[in-house]
Design an enzyme around this catalytic site. Structure first.
Site, PDB file in Angstrom:
ATOM      1  N   SER A  94      40.389 -15.352  46.510  1.00 55.07           N
ATOM      2  CA  SER A  94      41.706 -14.821  46.868  1.00 55.07           C
ATOM      3  C   SER A  94      41.570 -13.551  47.708  1.00 55.07           C
ATOM      4  O   SER A  94      40.579 -12.828  47.613  1.00 55.07           O
ATOM      5  CB  SER A  94      42.519 -14.498  45.620  1.00 55.07           C
ATOM      6  OG  SER A  94      42.738 -15.661  44.854  1.00 55.07           O
TER       7      SER A  94
HETATM    8  N1  SAH Z   1      40.832 -16.516  40.791  1.00 60.35           N
HETATM    9  C1  SAH Z   1      40.103 -17.054  41.898  1.00 60.35           C
HETATM   10  C2  SAH Z   1      41.000 -17.801  42.858  1.00 60.35           C
HETATM   11  C3  SAH Z   1      40.475 -19.175  43.057  1.00 60.35           C
HETATM   12  S1  SAH Z   1      41.460 -20.350  43.898  1.00 60.35           S
HETATM   13  C4  SAH Z   1      39.264 -15.997  42.586  1.00 60.35           C
HETATM   14  O1  SAH Z   1      39.364 -14.823  42.236  1.00 60.35           O
HETATM   15  O2  SAH Z   1      38.478 -16.334  43.460  1.00 60.35           O
HETATM   16  C5  SAH Z   1      42.150 -21.271  42.532  1.00 60.35           C
HETATM   17  C6  SAH Z   1      41.200 -21.969  41.594  1.00 60.35           C
HETATM   18  O3  SAH Z   1      42.011 -22.645  40.633  1.00 60.35           O
HETATM   19  C7  SAH Z   1      40.330 -23.033  42.222  1.00 60.35           C
HETATM   20  O4  SAH Z   1      38.995 -22.784  41.921  1.00 60.35           O
HETATM   21  C8  SAH Z   1      40.788 -24.338  41.564  1.00 60.35           C
HETATM   22  O5  SAH Z   1      39.754 -25.286  41.355  1.00 60.35           O
HETATM   23  C9  SAH Z   1      41.339 -23.831  40.249  1.00 60.35           C
HETATM   24  N2  SAH Z   1      42.304 -24.705  39.582  1.00 60.35           N
HETATM   25  C10 SAH Z   1      43.297 -25.467  40.133  1.00 60.35           C
HETATM   26  N3  SAH Z   1      43.975 -26.133  39.177  1.00 60.35           N
HETATM   27  C11 SAH Z   1      43.405 -25.787  37.971  1.00 60.35           C
HETATM   28  C12 SAH Z   1      43.635 -26.160  36.613  1.00 60.35           C
HETATM   29  N4  SAH Z   1      44.590 -27.027  36.259  1.00 60.35           N
HETATM   30  N5  SAH Z   1      42.846 -25.612  35.665  1.00 60.35           N
HETATM   31  C13 SAH Z   1      41.852 -24.738  35.985  1.00 60.35           C
HETATM   32  N6  SAH Z   1      41.587 -24.359  37.252  1.00 60.35           N
HETATM   33  C14 SAH Z   1      42.347 -24.876  38.234  1.00 60.35           C
END
Ligand code: SAH
Length: 213
Positions: free
Chosen positions: A63
């Protein structure tokens, strides 16, 4: 390795997101403390201290620092609080939560990302718990949580997560199934009552169901 140069770049990043409106000193210090370049492959390190999202593989992104700071500010984490993060991704937001003194439980649906983070963050000195699972279900066996932060765009409010919030607890979640989500904060006012506030538009990767092995 964290160097003097990286610290300098990080201080610049902190100034930049402060200029964009982040006011919480603890959040700014946390952003200033996490070596974001360590979440990047070495050939992309020059992008680590730009205020931009960046691809991390498996079709996912780390992010944007401003977005991480914005969600962290809304979450109003106090030291020692139990925080559930949905969407571990790169692990950067989880590291920021650790710097804020939270007891962090983070859940990711993609095994590849889960494995990577559960090695990287402890190596960086962060102590938290990693789970491979579907964030729609949360972690009922580890709740209740004082705070829940969802870092993927949710088409609607995951009901199971509401039931895992402690009384007075708050969840920060980008809501919307399309390209753009509304940053929303939900507070558990009582056993059955929840209030909702909205904080502008953001673009997240979608929150999906099930696990990717
Ligand atoms: N918090 C992260 C942002 C990652 S992007 C950071 O600091 O880099 C969002 C993430 O959510 C992705 O890795 C995706 O695989 C995950 N995601 C999407 N749906 C999800 C779910 N139902 N349960 C767990 N993770 C999920």
């Amino acid at each position: 390795m964290d160097s003097f140069r990286h610290k300098g770049l990080r201080n610049r990043l902190v100034k930049e997101i402060s200029n964009k409106g982040i006011q919480d000193g603890k959040v700014l210090s946390a952003i200033g403390a996490v070596p974001r370049h360590m979440f990047f492959e070495s050939s992309f390190i020059q992008f680590a201290y730009q205020d931009k999202a960046f691809p991390i593989g498996a079709g996912q992104t780390i992010s944007q620092p401003y977005t991480v700071a914005f969600q962290s500010e809304l979450l109003e984490v106090l030291p020692g609080q139990k925080v559930l993060e949905v969407g571990t991704g790169s692990g950067y937001q989880a590291a920021v939560l650790c710097e804020l003194g939270a007891k962090v439980y983070t859940i990711e649906r993609q095994r590849e990302l889960y494995v990577k983070c559960s090695k990287l963050l402890p190596k960086m000195g962060y102590k938290l718990r990693f789970f491979l699972g579907d964030g729609y279900k949360g972690l009922p066996q580890f709740g209740l949580f004082d705070r829940i932060i969802v870092t993927a765009g949710a088409p609607q409010i995951p009901e199971d997560l509401l039931t895992q919030l402690s009384l007075g607890g708050m969840m920060v979640i980008p809501l919307g199934g399309g390209e753009v989500q509304v940053m929303t904060r939900i507070t558990r006012e009582s056993e059955t009552a929840f209030s909702q506030e909205e904080f502008g538009h953001f673009a997240f990767v979608p929150m999906l169901k099930g696990i990717v092995k």
